[in-house]
Design a protein around this motif. Structure first.
Motif: not given
Length: 342
Positions: A68-95
Motif C-alpha cells: 500500500g505504499l503507492y496507494a498512500k500517495h493516492n495512486v492506484d498502480v496496476e502492474l502489467f507484466y511486459q516480458g523480460a526485455s527492453g524491447q517488450t517494455l517499449i512495445q508495452a508503452l507504444a501500444t
C-alpha cells in the motif's frame, strides 16, 4: 546497510531532499509494519506500470503495491507484466498497454534517441548486473578478460552493453579484444560451466544464482568501478499520459522513492513477499534478502540529478557506439527527462 534519514511530513519540501555530490533524492516516513490507504478522499487515478515480474530489481514495485505504499500517495498502480526485455517494455508503452514503465537506462536511451515519445522522470536504484568468470579461466580482474569469450543472452543484452563500457574504460576493445557468445537466457551459467565461454554477463537474480551455483568469480558489476554512483533503472512515462496526468506521476515518483528506501531498510520483508508472491526458482528467503540488500536502493535521482545521470549514461553509450556520434549527451538528457518537482 545505510539507513534513510527520516523527516516529518509529506509535503514535497519535507519529503524530499537532495544529498551528496550526486544530488540523490532521499525520502521519508515511519512505515514499518503498516498497510496504507489513500491519503486523500478523491478517487486515486489508475496508472498501469509495466515491470519484469521476476527480476530482482523490480520486486520493490510489486512489494510497494502489495503493502500500500503507492496507494498512500493516492495512486492506484496496476502492474502489467511486459516480458523480460527492453524491447517488450517499449512495445508495452507504444501500444498503450501501459502508461509507465520501469527499465534499465541502457534499454531506454536508443529508442528515446530515435524519437520514442516517453519521458524519464525518476530513478529507482543502482546495480543489478554482474560479470562472472569461471574458476577454470583463471581470470581475476577486468584486465584478464582480454582475449576471452563472454556469454550473454542477446546480441544487445543490457549486461553486454553495460560491460562493454567497463571494458572500453579499461582500455580493452569491447568488440575486437573479446568474443561475445549469445546463448539462451537460462543457459548463460551452464555455458560457462561447460567451458563454452569463460565469462557470464547476466542480470540478478539469475546472475546471483549462477555465481553461487557454479562458484564463479565476480570481476565487475554495475555498482562499483566505472559504475560507482550510477543509476541503473528508471521510470519513464508515455508522453500523452504525462501531459494529462502530471500530478499523478509526481505522486508516483515520490511514492517510488519511498518504496525503494523502505526496501533498502527492510530487505528481509520485501524478500519474503518476493518469495511468496513470485516464487523465483531455486532461491531461498535468505538468498533473496542478500540480493535485495546488495542493490543501491537509495540511488533514485529526480529533477536535475536525473538529467545528470542520463547525460553520464549517454556518454557511456556513445563510447560503445550504441548512441550516434552526433548525439549531444547534455542536450539529449535534457530532452528525454522531465522534472515533476518543478
Amino acid at each position: 546497510m545505510a539507513q534513510s534519514k527520516k523527516v516529518g511530513g509529506l509535503s514535497r519540501r519535507n519529503l524530499l531532499k537532495t544529498t551528496g555530490a550526486a544530488g540523490l533524492v532521499v525520502s521519508a516516513g515511519a512505515l514499518a509494519g503498516k498497510i496504507y490507504s489513500p491519503a486523500v478522499a478523491a478517487p486515486a487515478p489508475k496508472i498501469r506500470l509495466a515491470w519484469t515480474e521476476v527480476a530482482a530489481c523490480h520486486s520493490p514495485l510489486g512489494f510497494g503495491v502489495a503493502k500500500g505504499l503507492y496507494a498512500k500517495h493516492n495512486v492506484d498502480v496496476e502492474l502489467f507484466y511486459q516480458g523480460a526485455s527492453g524491447q517488450t517494455l517499449i512495445q508495452a508503452l507504444a501500444t498503450g498497454k501501459a502508461d509507465v514503465g520501469a527499465g534499465l537506462i541502457g534499454d531506454w536511451l536508443k529508442p528515446l534517441e530515435q524519437g520514442f515519445d516517453v519521458k524519464l522522470f525518476v530513478g529507482s536504484h543502482g546495480g543489478c548486473q554482474r560479470l562472472l568468470a569461471s574458476p577454470a579461466s583463471g581470470i581475476k580482474d577486468i584486465a584478464g578478460v582480454k582475449g576471452k569469450t563472454i556469454a550473454s543472452y542477446d546480441v544487445v543484452s543490457p549486461p553486454k552493453v553495460a560491460f562493454q563500457v567497463t571494458l572500453a574504460k579499461a582500455g580493452i576493445d569491447p568488440e575486437n579484444d573479446v568474443t561475445w557468445k549469445v546463448v539462451p537466457f537460462d543457459l548463460v551459467g551452464e555455458a560457462v560451466n561447460r567451458g563454452d565461454a569463460d565469462i557470464a554477463a547476466h542480470l540478478d537474480p539469475w546472475a546471483f544464482s549462477i555465481e553461487k551455483k557454479f562458484g564463479l568469480t565476480k570481476i565487475a558489476d554495475t555498482q562499483t568501478g566505472v559504475y560507482e554512483g550510477h543509476t541503473c533503472c528508471v521510470l519513464g512515462a508515455n508522453g500523452a499520459f504525462l501531459k494529462a496526468n502530471k500530478d499523478a506521476l509526481r505522486r508516483l515518483a515520490i511514492a517510488n522513492i519511498e518504496v525503494h528506501d523502505y526496501v533498502a531498510d527492510h530487505a528481509d520483508e520485501a524478500a519474503q513477499w518476493y518469495l511468496d508472491a513470485l516464487k523465483p526458482a531455486g532461491l531461498t528467503h535468505a538468498e533473496l534478502t542478500e540480493i535485495l540488500g546488495s542493490f543501491v536502493l537509495h540511488n533514485h535521482p529526480i529533477g536535475q540529478p536525473l538529467v545528470d545521470q542520463i547525460q553520464k549514461s549517454s556518454e557511456d553509450l556513445k563510447l560503445v557506439k550504441v548512441l550516434d556520434s552526433s548525439t549531444d549527451p547534455k542536450a539529449f538528457a535534457e530532452r528525454v527527462t522531465v522534472n515533476l518537482l518543478a
